[in-house]
Write an enzyme that holds these catalytic residues in place. Sequence first.
Site, PDB file in Angstrom:
ATOM      1  N   HIS A 118      -3.045   6.279  -1.773  1.00 28.22           N
ATOM      2  CA  HIS A 118      -1.678   6.142  -2.273  1.00 28.22           C
ATOM      3  C   HIS A 118      -0.909   7.432  -1.943  1.00 28.22           C
ATOM      4  CE1 HIS A 118      -2.464   2.376  -4.426  1.00 28.22           C
ATOM      5  NE2 HIS A 118      -3.653   2.893  -4.667  1.00 28.22           N
ATOM      6  N   ASP A 156     -12.470  -3.459  -4.504  1.00 29.72           N
ATOM      7  CA  ASP A 156     -11.177  -3.188  -5.151  1.00 29.72           C
ATOM      8  C   ASP A 156     -10.748  -4.411  -5.972  1.00 29.72           C
ATOM      9  OD1 ASP A 156      -8.892  -1.893  -5.945  1.00 29.72           O
ATOM     10  OD2 ASP A 156      -7.815  -2.174  -4.054  1.00 29.72           O
TER      11      ASP A 156
END
Length: 391
Positions: A198, A275
């Site tokens: 991110h 994930d």
Amino acid sequence: MSQVIINAKIYSGTGANPIVPNGFIRFDEKIKMVAAMKQYQAEPGDQVVDAQGAVIVPGFIDVHTHGAYGFDTMDGDATEIVQMVRDEITEGITSVFPTTMTQSVENIDNSMRAIKIAAEEEPAIQGVHLEGPFVNPHYKGAQPEQYIIAPSVELVQKWNELSGNRVRLITYAPEKADDLTVFENYLHTNNIIGSVGHSDATREFLQNNSKVKHVTHLYNAQRPLKHRDPGVTGHALLDEDMYAEMIVDGFHIAPDMVNLAFKLKGSHRIDLITDSMRAKGLQEGISELGGQKVWVKDGQARLEDGTLAGSVLQFKHAFLNMIKFTGATVEEAVRMASVNQATEFGLLDRKGTLEVGKDADFNLFDGKLTQLETTYSLGRKFTPQDAVIKK
């Protein structure tokens, strides 16, 4: 008394004896013997299963999973985290890092306390992955922006202590740190792997300012690869020492791009992950991630604006997809599903390969390697039908 599985093709994950074409494995909580059938001798009290040519591979290690089967790490409920992990064992995962996400400090506090309690009951919990809140809003993905903050040694120390010193992996945006050297030195000193994710960092910044050698979900929610700007993705592909997480569901990464990463990184620096979020294992419909409504359809979990919100990928499918998308051998897929994670996170003395004295963590697939039939976690037997769905 031991359990014995005979007449199996065994992929051990070791360099010395990677494939036993027709072998057996004797075990209780630990592996007692792995050898060819010509060496097999029955012992009194053995519980014998004839695999009839089925395939055995090491148990999978998932260092990035938020939730599954209706449960979520961020709910902060120890009993439910235990059940979540046991459900994930049914899909082949024998070592789990319950993963948080960007939320309030108080909510992360609660999840750390719950994981500590859960880990004392369920030994498959081998660490904690903190994904956020130290991320870059520009590549927040499904991380709620209102809770994003700068990297903090004090908070990491607090969360590590609350978890019983189980934090092993932290996703953060290096460019957002006030003092990156201090932050990364703390991680190194405390046996915590830092992962760039991110993030809007350039390759130049990462080369000159950061020690990070792990990337969170390669290609996704990060400064992308461009012909004049390698970005986070390009840096991860070019740095030979960088471990790259990959969500191999066919949606997060196109199969051709999975193959590109495999050709550049090889099998020694790729960590397969799921994930996954709470909707994994459930029927399609509306779910939730970090207080955000998620729509699950056609094997994908997305926010209202279309952003992918984790996955509903089962690890057994990630393992098989990696072979399908790249032509990787089973030995290479074993490396990416088990051996690399055990090596990177200091678990190789107990996990990752099938060797005498190691934990009895392994998966039994059918002979064509299409269906997972049974998983053994510390010698405990699980089947796909054992998963419990939270109502």
